[in-house]
Every structure is written in structure tokens, then in C-alpha cells.
Enzyme design. Structure first.
Site, PDB file in Angstrom:
ATOM      1  CG  ASP A 172      -0.344   0.068   2.466  1.00  0.00           C
ATOM      2  OD1 ASP A 172       0.703  -0.774   2.726  1.00  0.00           O
ATOM      3  OD2 ASP A 172      -0.483   0.683   3.466  1.00  0.00           O
ATOM      4  CD  GLU A 186       4.734   0.781   6.575  1.00  0.00           C
ATOM      5  OE1 GLU A 186       5.192   1.160   7.890  1.00  0.00           O
ATOM      6  OE2 GLU A 186       4.259   1.500   5.991  1.00  0.00           O
TER       7      GLU A 186
END
Length: 413
Positions: free
Chosen positions: A102, A163
Site C-alpha cells: 500500500d 503498513e
């Protein structure tokens, strides 16, 4: 007897264009943390890229992300799948590789395209954080797999989807891996000069919702209970904690409440972040927060809810971690790189792994900078040298006669 690792390091020279092309392709896929479809597209691409490694691939559903909205209501957002790939789980040395899929750039963010700034500088979403790092990691593993030293190392890769929003959903996967592995290599970007992050602060993200009582601001002001005033007092008491304990910083970062000015506001929402240096700081912060919440809650007509918590423990360097850094420094010197490790206030999955007792280096990715902004860039010349750094570390670990510092027993015979 010394080993010659040159052929496999030289092979990495031939992989520069592939690393660059794959980084660009991944960066052209929007994978903002809450764009589950985009994150899954990145996962699909990574599975294809990893096919030559020959590991066992798993797609793992993770829990939704929870967030308090501006109305004080907890919302849930689906996330992309985590991807786990494992190979040789029976080998004496087990290594955990991790990199997130991400980015901080949502699907509607204006920063979505790749731009060359000069022959060595590529600007684009996630090129440094962390899609370039994924290519460094996979190329290093591929170099190991091509070598005759691979059989001594078993490995698992975790591509996690969250994350950038704290890894709450993938944290159990990291903790699970920590039960199987001896060390971790994580591919966040290095500092712009190529140095590594050492000690890291811990972090907690919190939301607070205060509900009061609405009333006409002129006719019945005395019947109202002003949620904004209560929140202002909460934030003042919260901010006053700064300076009371070394290494602890508290940042109130968001507040919203009220509406028409002729109504006593009955709702206010605020969000704040806490950073801390030592594991014992967490209990001190929790105790102070409980005292402040109790003081506000005691007011007649005022209700307060505290959401969130500490998601990253401080990363404190153990002797094993310091020895791992010395290995990186020595490998860097062999490759003509000067490497140091420096403390930082930022957090990442290296915090989680260290909290589980696993020594790790978490900034083995590309050199770049200005991450989390539309000026994010990667130095494309760093792909090859950073992949060589990891590959050399892996091959030296594989051929070492003493890994007792990692809890690996010497093989008999």
C-alpha cells in the site's frame, strides 16, 4: 575457506532494467491503503514476478480497517489481501522478508503518475516507499536462489496491505512469522544518503469522541453542555503532558465539531498521535490518558469515548540486532558503500518484528526521499547496489560457521 560471491553479485548488474520496469509498472497501479482492489492488483503482479522463486504462495484475508469518522462513529473499510510466500521451512536458518503493497496516496489523490526528473531520479507514487524496495528484495532473493548457498536458508516473504495505516490487520501475520524465523529483512527506503534506520520510536494513534447536550445558544444556553469546550480542555491537558517524560511526544492533529453558531455543540471529535522511546513509556501514557478521560467524564452532561491504542512498540536494539547491522556495514564496505545506522522517530513493521524478539534491519530498500508527498523520488542507480547489499548479506549468512547469535545451532557432521 573464503567463498567467492562475485558471479551472483555480477548477475544483479543485468537486472537493473527489470527492477526499474517492474517498479514503474507497480507504481502506475494506485494502491492507497483503502483501495483494496488496487492493492490486490499489486499482489497479483507480485505473485507473477515471484514465480521464478518457486515458493509456496498463500493469499490471506485480513480484518477490515477501523476508523472513527467525524460523527464519532466507528467505520470499517475492507483491505486488500496479504500475500505470503514460503520456501524451505526445514532449513537451519529462517529469514523473514517483508514489504508493503500500500501507499499513502488514495485513489482520488492528484499524485498518480511517473515523471523523470533527471537521468537518475524518478518521481512517482510509491517508487521509493515501497515498490522500488520490493524489487530490490526480490532480486536479492533471486540471486541467492541462483547460488549454491541457497539450501541453508529457508525464507518467507510477507507482502502486507496496510503498513501505511499502522499494520493493525497484518500485525498477527508478522507475530506468527516471528515464531518461525531467526531474523528479518524489511525494505523500507533507506535514508537519502543510503544509511539505515536503527532504533525507532513507538507509536500510538487515538481518536476521542466527546458528546455534550445541544441547546439554543441564546434562549437556553445554560441547558447546553458544550462538547467543543470539553474537547478544548481535554486537548490542553493532553498537550501539557509534553515535556513531562523524556522521549514522549504527543501531537493533537485533528479536531472537528459543532456547526451553526446559535446551537451549543453536542459533538466534537479529535485525533492525536503519541511517540515514545522506551517500552515502559506506554504504561505511563496509558495511565495519564485514563486520568484525563476520567476528569472530563466526571463533568455533568459530558460523555467521552477514547478509541485506538499503541500499534508500534519502540524498536530497541539488542546485541543480535547490532551484530546484524555490523554485517550490513561490512557487506557495504565490500561493495564500496559506507553504511551507518541512525535513530529515527518514524515507525514501520520493523518495530513489530523487534517487539517479537526478532533482530531485523528495516531500511534495506532503495535510496530516495520526500516520501509521503507528491515529490517522492527514487534514485534508480540505487537499485543494483541495494540489491547487491542484501544478496551479499544473505550469502554470507548462508556460509557462516557461527550463527549462534541468531539462535541457530551448528550443524553436525
Amino acid at each position: 575457506m573464503s567463498n567467492d560471491f562475485t558471479p551472483w553479485l555480477e548477475w544483479i548488474d543485468s537486472q537493473h532494467d527489470t527492477m526499474l520496469a517492474n517498479t514503474i509498472a507497480l507504481s502506475e497501479i494506485n494502491s492507497g491503503s483503502l483501495n483494496a482492489d488496487g492493492v490486490n492488483r499489486v499482489g497479483d503482479a507480485l505473485i507473477r514476478i515471484c514465480e521464478p522463486l518457486g515458493g509456496e504462495v498463500e493469499r490471506i484475508k485480513v480484518a477490515p480497517f477501523q476508523s472513527v469518522n467525524n460523527q464519532g462513529v466507528v467505520e470499517e473499510f475492507p483491505l486488500g489481501d496479504a500475500i505470503r510466500i514460503r520456501k524451505r521451512p526445514e532449513a537451519p536458518l529462517q529469514i523473514f522478508f517483508c514489504g508493503h503493497m500500500d501507499t499513502v496516496f488514495a485513489i482520488d489523490h492528484h499524485f498518480q503518475t511517473i515523471t523523470w526528473l533527471d537521468d537518475d531520479t524518478l518521481n512517482g507514487p510509491g517508487v521509493a516507499d515501497l515498490k522500488g524496495g520490493l524489487m530490490v528484495m526480490l532480486t536479492a532473493i533471486q540471486a541467492l536462489e541462483r547460488s549454491p548457498f541457497a539450501e541453508r536458508i529457508g525464507w518467507e516473504i510477507l507482502f502486507n496491505p496496510d503498513e501505511e495505516i499502522g499494520s493493525a490487520a497484518s500485525a498477527p501475520l508478522i507475530a506468527e512469522a516471528a515464531q518461525r524465523v531467526n531474523l528479518g529483512l524489511i525494505y523500507e527506503p533507506s535514508f537519502p544518503d543510503g544509511n539505515l534506520a536503527g532504533e525507532r520510536k513507538g507509536s500510538g494513534n487515538f481518536s476521542v469522541v466527546i458528546r455534550g447536550r445541544a441547546a439554543h445558544a441564546g434562549r437556553e444556553h445554560h441547558l447546553g453542555r458544550n462538547a467543543i469546550r470539553a474537547m478544548a480542555d481535554f486537548i490542553a491537558m493532553l498537550d501539557d503532558l509534553n515535556g513531562q517524560r523524556d522521549g514522549v511526544t504527543i501531537n493533537p492533529g485533528f479536531i472537528e465539531g459543532g456547526g451553526a453558531v446559535n446551537i451549543v455543540p453536542d459533538l466534537c471529535v479529535s485525533k492525536f498521535n503519541i511517540r515514545l522511546e522506551q517500552p515502559e513509556d506506554e504504561r505511563w501514557c496509558q495511565n495519564r490518558l485514563a486520568e484525563i478521560v476520567a476528569a472530563i467524564h466526571a463533568r455533568e452532561g459530558i460523555l467521552i469515548e477514547l478509541h485506538g491504542g499503541f500499534t508500534r512498540k519502540p524498536k530497541v536494539l539488542t546485541p543480535a540486532n547490532e551484530r546484524l547491522f555490523r554485517l550490513a556495514k561490512d557487506c557495504g564496505a565490500d561493495l564500496g558503500m559506507q553504511i551507518q545506522w541512525l535513530p529515527t522517530g518514524g515507525c514501520c513493521d520493523g518495530n513489530n518484528l523487534a517487539a517479537a524478539g526478532i533482530p531485523n534491519i528495516d531500511t534495506l530498500g532503495v535510496q530516495g526521499g520526500k516520501i509521503h508527498s507528491a515529490d517522492e523520488y527514487v534514485k534508480v542507480s540505487s537499485f543494483t547496489k541495494r540489491a547487491k547489499l542484501s544478496a551479499l548479506m544473505l550469502m554470507k549468512l548462508a556460509t557462516s560457521d557461527d550463527l549462534s547469535w541468531l539462535g541457530v545451532q551448528k550443524e553436525k557432521g
